[in-house]
Structure formats: structure tokens, C-alpha cells
Design a protein around this motif. Structure first.
Motif, PDB file in Angstrom:
ATOM      1  N   GLY A  73       0.795  -1.239   0.000  1.00  0.00           N
ATOM      2  CA  GLY A  73       0.000   0.000   0.000  1.00  0.00           C
ATOM      3  C   GLY A  73       0.817   1.273   0.000  1.00  0.00           C
ATOM      4  N   GLN A  74       2.137   1.172   0.011  1.00  0.00           N
ATOM      5  CA  GLN A  74       2.985   2.356   0.042  1.00  0.00           C
ATOM      6  C   GLN A  74       3.020   3.046  -1.324  1.00  0.00           C
ATOM      7  OE1 GLN A  74       6.839   1.074   1.392  1.00  0.00           O
ATOM      8  NE2 GLN A  74       6.228   1.005   3.553  1.00  0.00           N
ATOM      9  N   PRO A  75       3.492   4.300  -1.369  1.00  0.00           N
ATOM     10  CA  PRO A  75       3.659   4.978  -2.663  1.00  0.00           C
ATOM     11  C   PRO A  75       4.566   4.176  -3.583  1.00  0.00           C
ATOM     12  CG  PRO A  75       3.884   6.541  -0.860  1.00  0.00           C
ATOM     13  CD  PRO A  75       3.808   5.181  -0.231  1.00  0.00           C
ATOM     14  N   GLU A  76       4.334   4.301  -4.877  1.00  0.00           N
ATOM     15  CA  GLU A  76       5.063   3.493  -5.845  1.00  0.00           C
ATOM     16  C   GLU A  76       6.566   3.722  -5.782  1.00  0.00           C
ATOM     17  OE1 GLU A  76       3.654   3.722  -9.806  1.00  0.00           O
ATOM     18  OE2 GLU A  76       1.605   3.106  -9.319  1.00  0.00           O
ATOM     19  N   ALA A  78      11.966   1.627  -4.773  1.00  0.00           N
ATOM     20  CA  ALA A  78      13.265   1.741  -4.105  1.00  0.00           C
ATOM     21  C   ALA A  78      13.593   0.452  -3.339  1.00  0.00           C
ATOM     22  CB  ALA A  78      13.265   2.943  -3.161  1.00  0.00           C
ATOM     23  N   PHE A  79      12.576  -0.131  -2.692  1.00  0.00           N
ATOM     24  CA  PHE A  79      12.785  -1.365  -1.941  1.00  0.00           C
ATOM     25  C   PHE A  79      13.144  -2.511  -2.884  1.00  0.00           C
ATOM     26  CE2 PHE A  79      11.002  -5.254   0.069  1.00  0.00           C
ATOM     27  CZ  PHE A  79      11.858  -5.304   1.163  1.00  0.00           C
ATOM     28  N   LEU A  99      16.596  -4.740  -3.088  1.00  0.00           N
ATOM     29  CA  LEU A  99      16.603  -6.200  -3.067  1.00  0.00           C
ATOM     30  C   LEU A  99      17.415  -6.755  -4.230  1.00  0.00           C
ATOM     31  CD1 LEU A  99      12.878  -7.119  -2.232  1.00  0.00           C
ATOM     32  CD2 LEU A  99      14.857  -7.412  -0.735  1.00  0.00           C
ATOM     33  N   TYR A 100      17.183  -6.223  -5.396  1.00  0.00           N
ATOM     34  CA  TYR A 100      17.840  -6.711  -6.610  1.00  0.00           C
ATOM     35  C   TYR A 100      19.356  -6.577  -6.519  1.00  0.00           C
ATOM     36  CZ  TYR A 100      18.814  -7.323 -11.610  1.00  0.00           C
ATOM     37  OH  TYR A 100      19.301  -7.757 -12.816  1.00  0.00           O
ATOM     38  N   LEU A 102      18.228  -4.825   5.149  1.00  0.00           N
ATOM     39  CA  LEU A 102      17.540  -3.960   4.195  1.00  0.00           C
ATOM     40  C   LEU A 102      17.107  -2.660   4.871  1.00  0.00           C
ATOM     41  CD1 LEU A 102      15.280  -6.753   2.658  1.00  0.00           C
ATOM     42  CD2 LEU A 102      17.451  -5.910   1.736  1.00  0.00           C
ATOM     43  N   SER A 103      17.517  -1.538   4.309  1.00  0.00           N
ATOM     44  CA  SER A 103      17.137  -0.222   4.825  1.00  0.00           C
ATOM     45  C   SER A 103      16.198   0.435   3.826  1.00  0.00           C
ATOM     46  CB  SER A 103      18.369   0.660   5.038  1.00  0.00           C
ATOM     47  OG  SER A 103      19.248   0.072   5.972  1.00  0.00           O
ATOM     48  N   THR A 104      15.002   0.722   4.262  1.00  0.00           N
ATOM     49  CA  THR A 104      14.010   1.313   3.370  1.00  0.00           C
ATOM     50  C   THR A 104      13.355   2.513   4.030  1.00  0.00           C
ATOM     51  OG1 THR A 104      12.343  -0.223   4.217  1.00  0.00           O
ATOM     52  CG2 THR A 104      13.497  -0.860   2.204  1.00  0.00           C
TER      53      THR A 104
END
Length: 526
Positions: free
Chosen positions: A250-253, A258-259, A263-264, A277-279
Motif C-alpha cells: 500500500g505504500q507509494p510506488e 526503491a525497496f 533487493l535486486y 535492508l534499509s528502506t
């Protein structure tokens, strides 16, 4: 773990065995383990000098194993020598099976392999992430059609028709609420996740891990599914990543993008390692939006089997006699069809069939959940492992199929078989596996992570007992070429029933592929 396996299979000799398999002439005698792969010799503890573990009701599991051994002997031939008629029948069956596996192996064009076997050969956490949704068919508004809504990276090579594998139940959407929770103890969250396998024309195999979007407070998923495609088989780890991804749905696109990008850029962690992971996270108060950084750590256990639940799911779904008949059919490389109402249970049990074959791998067609539009695959003359999701249309279940075993996971029963499944495994191996699996039941709870490891160890130990001496029969010729001396490998086992088993098992595609991989490169992996 080794102590429990010793109780089931017999205590291995202390130190280095003098032969590849120190068997007596009787099939019922104790079987000694060979040295571990790679030349490392493990000295197992002697059960007579070790404390006997207790089950949940404080009874000695050794006594339970003895009772299981006695009960498993009912109706089985326990004499040390078989009659001439029985020996002739066993030999004839072995020859028929050898002819069969040679025939189906000859139709295999490429050895199945992972597209990338080590993290160093593939620098990313995954090949791509898809968000797959359902649309109404333009021609028939009652029919829903899967489509790829977004993907990352944008130039990713997406397997053709992958969206249909992500939604094999599109025709029956929304799916009926499954009763898996009451049967297996799985939660509604467990039902969100399932896996798939993509095999290329050259035998390269990639793995897909899916998770459907479940709104908070709801028990019905949205017609949306995230799918991670990776060369690594590690469902437990990727399900954790998918849970993190779905929690940000549900977060902004730009936050989601960015997340996913972070990950990639990560590398697939080795067992015992993890990802940090820092988001960015946006919250709102009276002053307006507030942006903060959130750190999430996703770890892998040292033994990757501790984060999996595939074998536990299969063990819970089927009684041991049915499970052993299924295992025997896999070894003989027959067609295997699993049927269930639950998408999650179905894919997990098909995944478990790959796990119980370790260190061998299934070389033929493998489809965890077959879309109803592709049911004609079941008519293939070659072996396969296929999962079929039972939808609202009962006619989707295929009719009689030759050389196959069809099992209903929901009712835990065999729907169709050849009829000889109980005789595929030699009597002693079947009895030892029964005892080992009974010990698993007595010493673990259904949701214990250790149960998955113990089930795996039982089948690994069986392969070690039968094939653990293979390295002794790899020789290097004068031209430097390594060859496997199959005849001496089989004759090294003194048990007649075990030799007859190896006569046809060494002809299977899975055994041949295993030996080819060990002859091609010098492997130090245990």
C-alpha cells in the motif's frame, strides 16, 4: 539426528568401514554406512553408550522404534533366504524395471540443471520480480485472464506464459476458502504462498516463488500476486522476502520501487548469512507526512532445511505407507500426479518430492501446479511430476494413465497406481524408513523446524546406505578420463534384494545425471 537414524537403520561400524557396504548375506541384517562423500569419515555415537531420547510422552523412542519394527514385519518375508520361486519373481521384476527406466531415460534430451548453481555466478538476489493480476476476458466477461502488471528489471527475460502459472486457478477465481488450516495446522498466511518451476528447452531450471496480496483483516486474497523468479531453490528464504514486499503493497510506488531495487542489488546469502535492508517509511501526523528509515534483517539458518516446510507438509498430508509407495514410484521414474484443493499445499508437496530425492534430482517434467488449460500434458509418454488443483469442475481430473501413481492429498489416498508400488523398495529399506519416520513423529511436533530436517535425514540416510560407496568405483583411465564401474558398484553389495534394486536404479536418468556431474568436475562437496 545421527543417533535417531542409527536406531532406524542400525548402528554403523565405528571408524572406517573395510568395504563399501559391509552387509551380511541376509537382507535383514544391519547395514553399515560408508564414509561420507568427499572422504570425510563420521564416527557415529554408539546408542548403547548414549542416553536414549524421550518422546513427548516421556517414553523411550528406542522402544517405540522396536514396536514399529515388529508391526512393520507383519505380512513381510523376514526369512534370511527366499524361496527359488520368490527369487525368480524378484529377478523378473528387476529386469522389467530395468527395461522401463532405460526406455524412459532414452527420451531425455538434456540433463536438468539449475541455471546458476552458486551465488558467485549470479550477482543478484533474483532474476526478476513480477506483479501479476487478473483481467476480465474481452470475449467472455465471466472469464478472468492473468496478465503481468509490472516487472523489475524492465528488461528482464520473463519466461513465456509465466502469468498463467502464477494464477493456475484463474478460471475458478475467486477460489473457495480452503480447509487446509484445520487439516495441517497451516494458517491463512501460509495459504498465500506457493511455488512454481520453469524448465527451459536445454534443461535449465529456474524457480518461481509467489505470494498473493491479502488485505489486512481479510481472509480473501486480492487478484494480485508477487512472483520472484530466481535460479536458486530456497522457498523458505524467498517467502520471507515476499512477506516483506507484500507488507509494503500500500505504500507509494516510489517507495516500493526503491525497496525492490535494493533487493535486486543484494547477493543471495549463504546459509547462516542474511540481508540487512534499509528502506524509507512514510507516516503521517498532524504536521503532515514524516519520512524515516526502517532496517529489516532477513536471515538464513545454517541448515537451510530449517526454514523449509515442504517435507513437513508432505509428511502431514500422507500416511507413511502411501508416502513410501510414492517415494518408490519416484525412484522408478514413473508419472506422478498429486491432486489437492489447496494451491499452497499442492506446490509445497510437489517441492517436497524434489527434496526427498536429494542428492539426486528429478530429470523429467516438473510442474508444481498445472493450469487446467494444459492438462493434456498428463497424456505425455514420458515421466513427470505434476500437481493438479482441484477446481469447481471435477471433470478436470485426468482419467486412467499408464505407468502412473495418482494421489489425492486432501483425502490421503491413492486414486490410481500400477499395483506393485509396495515392492519397489527392498523390504529392509522400507522397514528402516518406516522406523525412521515413526521416530520423527515421536520426537517432534508438526510445526517444529527440526521435523523437516529429520524427514530429510531419513531419506538421505537411505541413499547413503545403498549408494554411499560410489566413489570407490570411479576410476581414472590412462588417458585421464574418469569412468564409473557400474558392475563392480552393484556387486560390492552382498544383499541380493539390494543388488536387484541397484540393477535398475543405476539405469535411471537421475542416477546417470548424478554420476555425470561427479565425473565432469572434481567435487569436494560432502
Amino acid at each position: 539426528v545421527q543417533l535417531l537414524m542409527n536406531q532406524a537403520f542400525g548402528t554403523p561400524l565405528q571408524g572406517v568401514p573395510t568395504g563399501p557396504l559391509e552387509l551380511g548375506s541376509s537382507d535383514s541384517e544391519s547395514m553399515a554406512s560408508s564414509p561420507d562423500d568427499g572422504g570425510f569419515v563420521m564416527v557415529f555415537p554408539d546408542p548403547s553408550t548414549c542416553p536414549v531420547p524421550l518422546s513427548s510422552d516421556n517414553t523411550k523412542v528406542g522402544l517405540t522404534a522396536a514396536k514399529c519394527m515388529e508391526s512393520s514385519d507383519v505380512g513381510e518375508d523376514t526369512s534370511s533366504t527366499n524361496s527359488a520361486e520368490q527369487q525368480e519373481q524378484m529377478t523378473r521384476l528387476s529386469e522389467e524395471r530395468k527395461v522401463y527406466v532405460r526406455r524412459v531415460s532414452s527420451r531425455m534430451y538434456h540433463r536438468v540443471r539449475s541455471t546458476s548453481t552458486t551465488p558467485s555466478a549470479f550477482p543478484h538476489l533474483f532474476q526478476c520480480i513480477l506483479l501479476v493480476g487478473l483481467n476480465l476476458d474481452s470475449g467472455d466477461k465471466k472469464v478472468k485472464v492473468p496478465y503481468i502488471k509490472t516487472k523489475y528489471p524492465l528488461d528482464a527475460d520473463v519466461p513465456p506464459h509465466i502469468e498463467h502459472l502464477c494464477f493456475p486457478d484463474a478460471k475458478d477465481w475467486p477460489p473457495p476458502v480452503s480447509n487446509t488450516s484445520s487439516v495441517t495446522g497451516a494458517s491463512s498466511i501460509d495459504e498465500q504462498s506457493y511455488s512454481l518451476v520453469i524448465t527451459s528447452e536445454t534443461g535449465g531450471r529456474r524457480f518461481g516463488y509467489c505470494r498473493r496480496v491479502l488485505p489486512e483483516g481479510s481472509n480473501i486474497c486480492l487478484p494480485l500476486a508477487y512472483c520472484i523468479i530466481s535460479p536458486f531453490r530456497a522457498s523458505g528464504f524467498y517467502y520471507k522476502i515476499l512477506a516483506e514486499l507484500e507488507s509494503r503493497h500500500g505504500q507509494p510506488e516510489w517507495l516500493q520501487a526503491a525497496f525492490i531495487k535494493e533487493l535486486y542489488s543484494c547477493q543471495f546469502p549463504a546459509p547462516g548469512q542474511g540481508l540487512r535492508l534499509s528502506t524509507a517509511n512514510t507516516s503521517y501526523n498532524t504536521a503532515g507526512p514524516v519520512c524515516s528509515m526502517v532496517t529489516t534483517v532477513v536471515r538464513r539458518p545454517l541448515d537451510s532445511r530449517l526454514e523449509e516446510r515442504d517435507l513437513t507438509q508432505l509428511f502431514s498430508a500422507l500416511p507413511v505407507p502411501v508416502l513410501l509407495q510414492l517415494f518408490g514410484s519416484l525412484l522408478l521414474e514413473r508419472k506422478v500426479i498429486l491432486i489437492s484443493n489447496s494451491l499452497s499445499r499442492l506446490s509445497s508437496c510437489v517441492e517436497a518430492l524434489q527434496s526427498i530425492l536429494y542428492p539426486f534430482s528429478w530429470q523429467h517434467t516438473l510442474i508444481p501446479v498445472l493450469p487446467t488449460s494444459l492438462l493434456d500434458i498428463c497424456l505425455s509418454p514420458t515421466p513427470y511430476i505434476v500437481g493438479i488443483l482441484r477446481g469447481r469442475d471435477a471433470s478436470a481430473i485426468p482419467g486412467p494413465i499408464d505407468e502412473s501413481l495418482m494421489i489425492d492429498l486432501d483425502e490421503a489416498r491413492i486414486l490410481q497406481g500400477v499395483g506393485d508400488e509396495a515392492s519397489i523398495l527392498p523390504t529392509r529399506l522400507r522397514r528402516c524408513l518406516k522406523v525412521a519416520l515413526q521416530l520423527v513423529t515421536n520426537t517432534t511436533q508438526p510445526r517444529d523446524a527440526s521435523r523437516n530436517v529429520l524427514i530429510s535425514e531419513a531419506f538421505v540416510r537411505m541413499f547413503v546406505e545403498v549408494c554411499g560407496h560410489y566413489r570407490n568405483h570411479i576410476v581414472t583411465q590412462q588417458d585421464g578420463l574418469k569412468v564409473f564401474e557400474k558392475e563392480s558398484f552393484i556387486k560390492a553389495v552382498t544383499s541380493q534384494s539390494m543388488r536387484l534394486f541397484l540393477e535398475w536404479f543405476t539405469e535411471t536418468a537421475m542416477f546417470c545425471a548424478f554420476m555425470e556431474s561427479h565425473l565432469e568436475v572434481e567435487s569436494d562437496v560432502r
